[in-house]
Enzyme design. Structure first.
Site: not given
Ligand code: GLN
Length: 206
Positions: A49-50, A81, A110, A180, A182
């Site tokens: 995610g982020e 990720c 990142r 990922h 998943e």
């Molecule tokens: N770039 C995202 C971050 O800094 C990670 C991207 C992802 O989980 N697909 O969290």
């Protein structure tokens, strides 16, 4: 059947996909987002995610210190990720003040693959998972820049300049991948987590 309750941290990100992959491995997996729920689980998955958003929400909902403590005291945890970033002790190209749960003695960068190749797929050799190679989906993914002595590299990728970067690591009860699993329907990385990390630790407690 492994007797562990695995929580998938449900603040932001691809929670449902992780629950599906874990359920396909025959474990009791559920979304967790409250302190009570997090206290009850025996293992945790932090989704993609982020990372900045997940960290902010964890702080806002007062989960940050609980999760840090549980990780520190041995709860098996897997991060994909953004989840890898959140398990890293040090993050490069973080936003100002970005927090992580930490636990893995490593430095991750990142968005390491650069804009032109934000997202791509490739086949990877993964130590501990036999043939065929693991299909790895990278989406604005981090890579690992350096690891401490306690960290085992399970998979690496070679960048455009020929340099190798770890993209899957294990440090005792903690597992992290830049990619990922998943999202591919291949649940061998989840199975590796459940069978080699959760079960090993559950077993060692007698
Ligand atoms: N770039 C995202 C971050 O800094 C990670 C991207 C992802 O989980 N697909 O969290």
């Amino acid at each position: 059947m492994v007797i562990v309750k695995i929580g998938v941290l449900a603040l932001q990100g691809d929670v449902r996909e992780h629950i599906q992959s874990l359920s396909d491995c025959g474990v009791d997996a559920r979304a967790v987002k409250t302190k009570e729920e997090i206290k009850e689980i025996s293992a945790l998955v932090i989704p993609g995610g982020e990372s900045t958003t997940i960290a902010k929400l964890a702080r806002a909902f007062d989960l940050m210190d609980l999760i840090k403590d549980r990780i520190k005291s041995g709860m098996p945890t897997y991060g994909s990720c953004a989840g890898m970033i959140l398990l890293s002790d040090v993050v490069k190209d973080a936003i100002q003040g970005q927090e992580t749960f930490g636990g893995i003695d490593m430095v991750v960068r990142r968005n390491a693959f650069g804009r032109q190749v934000d997202s791509f797929e490739t086949d990877l050799k993964f130590k501990g998972i036999t043939e065929p190679a693991v299909r790895a989906v990278f989406i604005r993914a981090p890579w690992v820049e350096s690891v401490g002595a306690s960290v085992e590299v399970l998979a690496e990728i070679t960048d455009a300049t020929g340099l190798k970067h770890p993209v899957a690591v294990r440090s005792g009860h903690l597992l992290a991948t830049s990619f990922h699993p998943e999202l591919t329907g291949d649940n061998r990385v989840h199975r590796f987590f459940v069978e080699n990390i959760c079960r090993e630790l559950a077993g060692s407690k007698g």
